[in-house]
Design a protein around this motif. Sequence first.
Motif, PDB file in Angstrom:
ATOM      1  N   TRP A 297       4.804   2.617  -9.207  1.00  0.00           N
ATOM      2  CA  TRP A 297       3.923   1.383  -8.695  1.00  0.00           C
ATOM      3  C   TRP A 297       4.486   0.304  -7.872  1.00  0.00           C
ATOM      4  N   PRO A 298       5.483  -0.396  -8.214  1.00  0.00           N
ATOM      5  CA  PRO A 298       6.022  -1.344  -7.414  1.00  0.00           C
ATOM      6  C   PRO A 298       6.412  -1.054  -6.163  1.00  0.00           C
ATOM      7  N   LEU A 299       6.939   0.275  -5.761  1.00  0.00           N
ATOM      8  CA  LEU A 299       7.242   0.793  -4.558  1.00  0.00           C
ATOM      9  C   LEU A 299       5.881   0.952  -3.749  1.00  0.00           C
ATOM     10  N   PHE A 300       4.771   1.388  -4.411  1.00  0.00           N
ATOM     11  CA  PHE A 300       3.623   1.539  -3.620  1.00  0.00           C
ATOM     12  C   PHE A 300       3.093   0.336  -3.175  1.00  0.00           C
ATOM     13  N   LEU A 301       3.180  -0.689  -4.292  1.00  0.00           N
ATOM     14  CA  LEU A 301       2.691  -2.072  -3.924  1.00  0.00           C
ATOM     15  C   LEU A 301       3.388  -2.721  -2.742  1.00  0.00           C
ATOM     16  N   LEU A 302       4.721  -2.514  -2.882  1.00  0.00           N
ATOM     17  CA  LEU A 302       5.722  -3.162  -1.745  1.00  0.00           C
ATOM     18  C   LEU A 302       5.350  -2.486  -0.382  1.00  0.00           C
ATOM     19  N   LEU A 303       4.994  -1.185  -0.300  1.00  0.00           N
ATOM     20  CA  LEU A 303       4.474  -0.755   0.763  1.00  0.00           C
ATOM     21  C   LEU A 303       3.352  -1.379   1.453  1.00  0.00           C
ATOM     22  N   VAL A 304       2.265  -1.231   0.622  1.00  0.00           N
ATOM     23  CA  VAL A 304       1.085  -1.848   0.955  1.00  0.00           C
ATOM     24  C   VAL A 304       0.907  -3.143   1.424  1.00  0.00           C
ATOM     25  N   TRP A 305       1.683  -4.142   0.714  1.00  0.00           N
ATOM     26  CA  TRP A 305       1.706  -5.592   0.997  1.00  0.00           C
ATOM     27  C   TRP A 305       2.326  -5.902   2.335  1.00  0.00           C
ATOM     28  N   ARG A 306       3.404  -5.179   2.472  1.00  0.00           N
ATOM     29  CA  ARG A 306       4.128  -5.348   3.844  1.00  0.00           C
ATOM     30  C   ARG A 306       3.218  -4.904   5.075  1.00  0.00           C
ATOM     31  N   ARG A 307       2.676  -3.746   4.904  1.00  0.00           N
ATOM     32  CA  ARG A 307       1.980  -3.292   6.080  1.00  0.00           C
ATOM     33  C   ARG A 307       0.471  -3.372   5.993  1.00  0.00           C
ATOM     34  N   TRP A 308      -0.068  -3.524   4.954  1.00  0.00           N
ATOM     35  CA  TRP A 308      -1.313  -3.899   5.102  1.00  0.00           C
ATOM     36  C   TRP A 308      -1.882  -4.748   4.086  1.00  0.00           C
ATOM     37  N   ARG A 309      -1.385  -5.897   4.349  1.00  0.00           N
ATOM     38  CA  ARG A 309      -1.652  -7.016   3.179  1.00  0.00           C
ATOM     39  C   ARG A 309      -2.864  -7.461   3.148  1.00  0.00           C
ATOM     40  N   ALA A 310      -3.681  -7.545   4.322  1.00  0.00           N
ATOM     41  CA  ALA A 310      -5.311  -7.916   3.942  1.00  0.00           C
ATOM     42  C   ALA A 310      -6.086  -6.971   3.416  1.00  0.00           C
TER      43      ALA A 310
END
Length: 646
Positions: A157-170
């Motif tokens: 989960w942390p890896l997924f969230l890191l990817l999401v927040w870096r590329r699709w934060r909004a």
Amino acid sequence: MGGHLRDALAFRPEIEGLRGIAVLLVMLAHAGVPGLAGGFIGVDMFFVISGYLISGLLEKQFQATGRLDLAAFYARRIKRLLPALLLAMVVTALACRSILDQAQQAPQAQAGYWASLWVSNIHFALSRLDYFDDAAQRNVFIHTWSLGVEEQFYLAWPLFLLLVWRRWRASGHWWIAGVGLASFLCCMAVASRDGNAAYYLMPTRLWQLAAGAWASRLSLRDGRLPILGLGIGVVALFALAENAAYPSAWAILPVASAVLLLQADPARSPVACALLGSAPLRFLGRISYSLYLWHWPMLVLCGHAAPTAGAWASVTALGGSLALATLSERWVERPIRAAGWPPRRVLVGGLFATLALAAMMWFWQASLSAGGALGWVGSQGRVAEANLLAGRISVPEVYRVAGFDDAFESDRFAPYVVVKAEAASGKRVLMAGDSILMQWEPAIAMAARDRGWELVAATKSACPMIDAGYVNERLRRRFGECESWRDALVAFARSNRPDTLILGSASTYPFDDATWVRGTRSFLSKLQAHVGRLVVIAPPPLMPFHPLECVVVHGELVSGTLRADACSAPLAVARQARVAGLLARASSGLPNVTVVSLDEVVCPRGECGAVVAGNLVYRDRNHLNAAFVRAEWPVLSRRLDLAGVR
């Protein structure tokens, strides 16, 4: 919903109390408290809470620093989870070695090995060990499946969230919702084919954790919603039971309950917060992790050590687990969690501790495979007790016929000629039902040979002889194959018109009184016109403890004869009077239908024993031993005479 992240993530007493409710529900369900079988929803609530806290804390860190310190995150998880687990598993393994015989230890050691690697959920899914069946209920590590789910979630989960927040934060919250929806749909699809996989595996449980992540971003200002969450939780508790298909769409209820309760706020929902923040619930919440670890092994081992103690064994187990959890939280969890060790040191230490635990569990398995030759504590002492059962357990010979009892997924009606008639004019007898009826086949076959009957048998496991559908606990869905099999039985009777049909099934199916009576009468009415006489054998007595485990603990050989005087119960306790009475009501007024009780066969002189005249009465918790049934065929034959079957 918006981007608001609640400041109270640091500590909220109501969340601690919610944990207390969740672990209390699980404990009471596992202890078999009447009416609370649905308490397993506490695990679903734990998943939501974990998703809420982990996602909220990770987002808070990312908002503050623009990055995630994954090493520190994983180190915190290791400090939080591993020490208490290691202690509980080592003590449990040693207790198993001292209390259980070698055959009983084998599945424990295997499960313990996979649990030490945090993948027991995958082990249980692949081994098709149903969480609700008898084998699972006697496995001291079955509860570790949920820890496997959470640990696998923490890794990914942390890896997924890191990817999401870096590329699709909004649009990050929509990605979380999308993953949750995909997991839910996957869960429903898998559940329709393999209920065990849907129950145990992380991808099919991810939606519950994702719901918690979604909840961490909610800001619901209606203070009545947490009270609604409590109501939904109560509905879920009583709407779900052991035999309900699960996970299913019903799982939305405990998830919704937890999501709404997590929105409790002292300013807007003072009543809910006062309840959740009460001292008893907060205490249970504080020790909930250790309590979860200890309560199940204690229940299993206390039940085995004192098989006739009944509810007192459960009370002792829960009291002992409460004491152990309190000590574990105070002297293991709390000090290690507060230790200021560098993340790298924790990660390396955690890896070595995990490998050491896995090595211990592997050694346990190896010692069992070597027949105890490796000499661990208790490895020899239980062998003699296991020998009490060796060669004494038997099943009806008819089960050795290929295709006689097909798998659950089959609806094939396969009658088998057990005894051929001595003459063309011989009486034709058909016996049909589930395994509880078929346990009488050895005695009925002896009676058929004695009287020159033709005996034909047909069986469908877990299929009640009642015109009603139900959810099969192994398939986790409606047992349509059973309904088709019953239709085939009616068609067979119509075509062959046997002189006598002997019918029967277990008492443990999940029907209320009205369904038992209405459904049984409907099914009997479909059959009675096509048979000369219809005999319904009432379900036999069930011991209030596991008879074989009691024999292992209390049995002894006296001059070569098996005795287990402590393993008995009055017939009044063991008799399945409720269902027997309902069957009698259902058959009332049907002229060629008779309900026969064989209680006197199982419990002579009103006393039910696990051993009678040196013979094992039961081959497992629910079924009679074939050798015992065969020896009692004259008594059964007389009962058939009284029912008009001559």
